[in-house]
Design an enzyme around this catalytic site. Sequence first.
Site, PDB file in Angstrom:
ATOM      1  N   HIS A 105       0.884  -1.168   0.000  1.00 23.62           N
ATOM      2  CA  HIS A 105       0.000   0.000   0.000  1.00 23.62           C
ATOM      3  C   HIS A 105       0.927   1.224   0.000  1.00 23.62           C
ATOM      4  O   HIS A 105       1.984   1.192   0.632  1.00 23.62           O
ATOM      5  CB  HIS A 105      -0.819   0.119   1.280  1.00 23.62           C
ATOM      6  CG  HIS A 105      -1.787  -0.981   1.568  1.00 23.62           C
ATOM      7  ND1 HIS A 105      -1.445  -2.090   2.277  1.00 23.62           N
ATOM      8  CD2 HIS A 105      -3.096  -1.104   1.281  1.00 23.62           C
ATOM      9  CE1 HIS A 105      -2.514  -2.869   2.417  1.00 23.62           C
ATOM     10  NE2 HIS A 105      -3.528  -2.297   1.818  1.00 23.62           N
ATOM     11  N   ASP A 108       2.192   2.065   3.443  1.00 27.54           N
ATOM     12  CA  ASP A 108       3.102   1.148   4.153  1.00 27.54           C
ATOM     13  C   ASP A 108       4.533   1.491   3.843  1.00 27.54           C
ATOM     14  O   ASP A 108       5.407   1.382   4.698  1.00 27.54           O
ATOM     15  CB  ASP A 108       3.015  -0.324   3.693  1.00 27.54           C
ATOM     16  CG  ASP A 108       1.649  -0.847   3.492  1.00 27.54           C
ATOM     17  OD1 ASP A 108       0.813  -0.536   4.324  1.00 27.54           O
ATOM     18  OD2 ASP A 108       1.454  -1.590   2.511  1.00 27.54           O
TER      19      ASP A 108
HETATM   20  C1  XUL Z   1      -7.369  -6.533   4.454  1.00 25.88           C
HETATM   21  C2  XUL Z   1      -6.637  -6.967   3.250  1.00 25.88           C
HETATM   22  C3  XUL Z   1      -5.820  -5.914   2.600  1.00 25.88           C
HETATM   23  C4  XUL Z   1      -5.767  -6.008   1.105  1.00 25.88           C
HETATM   24  C5  XUL Z   1      -5.017  -4.883   0.455  1.00 25.88           C
HETATM   25  O1  XUL Z   1      -8.090  -7.536   5.072  1.00 25.88           O
HETATM   26  O2  XUL Z   1      -6.660  -8.110   2.877  1.00 25.88           O
HETATM   27  O3  XUL Z   1      -4.557  -5.954   3.143  1.00 25.88           O
HETATM   28  O4  XUL Z   1      -5.193  -7.196   0.690  1.00 25.88           O
HETATM   29  O5  XUL Z   1      -5.556  -3.654   0.761  1.00 25.88           O
END
Ligand code: XUL
Length: 441
Positions: A105, A108
């Site tokens: 993300h 992150d």
């Molecule tokens: C949350 C989840 C996220 C997604 C990416 O449960 O799985 O980490 O994979 O946003």
Amino acid sequence: MPKKAKEAFPKIKKIGFEGPDSKNPLAFKHYDENEVIDGKSMKDHLRFSVVYWHTFRNPLSDPFGAGTALRPWDDGTDSVKNAQNRARVAFEFMGKLGAPYYAFHDRDVAPEGKSLSSSNKNLDAVAKVLAEEQKRTGIKLLWGTACLFAHPRYMHGAATSCNADVFAYAAAQVKKAIEVTKSLGGEGYTFWGGREGYSTLWNTNLKREMDHLAAFLHMAVDHKKKIGFKGQFYIEPKPKEPTKHQYDSDAAACLNFLRQYDLTDHFKLNLETNHATLAGHTMQHELEVASASGALGSIDANTGDVMLGWDTDQFPTDIYLTTQCMLSILNNGGLTTGGVNFDAKVRRESFEPVDLFHAHIGGMDAFARGLKIAAAIRADGRLDAFIKNRYSSWDEGIGQKIEAGKSSFKDLEKYILKKNRITKNESGRQEFLENLINEFI
Ligand code: XUL
Ligand code: CO
């Protein structure tokens, strides 16, 4: 010249394949990246990916206590410098593990700034290091995504927020995240609806929120075209957590949403095991539903705990689970743009850096076994032949006519009145088939 960082895992060498008899916890017993299965190397079948958010950013806290993770390379600040150093550590880890991909993300990898433009600047500064490290190691970006759920501004959702300014902020954030993903050669981009749902319907205009989500995704598709990003867009279903009900609740709900809003051509699904469980489904169910619509794109590999009802995001070690996943994936023609992305975290008690290796090695070995078993089941052919035979009444006569769309209720009434009995009704042989699967496990 990329800066050579001090090693974060000096005692750990590159993880090698030592075979099933090895007792070395820092070796693969089943994952041999070069072993060819059905004409393709294990590496290319499985396309393993490490997630940045859990492996490098999760402090291992829970609602009852502080984080326990020991990460000696981290200086504890939210500075760009620390983020850049962490990025180099991440690549040392992934390189030693031998994972060909990673996912992140925006927030992150780089700290959120005081304004959107300073956040973008921070992201660019860390993306520069990611690009250098990708070049140095050959590790590639499976998909990027934007964190549209952590900051308080997203308390009511992002694309489904009741506040149009929040929608605009989210759009700008996603625009930047797609651009950074493209610049890093990302093979995909994932939309997980972090808080796209509701906590109560008393304050919610569900129809309006769904329309807004669709408008948001259409704008993302337009921007993708505009900048020439060739990666695959994914939607990741999850039924609840953090909200009570998330709009992208399961594969079927996502597919219906995409169809309703004319988005099916632009998205595939990124399915996650623990999300399937929370939806009251098995992962196999979700994979088959996606596959039936030509929308099986990628998987977030993890597992829940049968005794706990929330998203525990554990590393997958159950061979039945990985066999089911790989059977559906192989039957679907394999993963093309997607991968086996470990959206999983070590337990709060597993706080040492070496635990990160144990966790990933275990998950990779479990999937390697699942792949080999699934390939053997397919090569054996009995399961497939059984299913084919189970539907054989559809390959001829009246069945063939129905499938071809050449019959009506009137014809069928005439047919069955004349025949006046039912032939070919045989046992489903569930127990026989469960035993057959166990022959391979
Ligand atoms: C949350 C989840 C996220 C997604 C990416 O449960 O799985 O980490 O994979 O946003
Ligand atoms: Co996920």
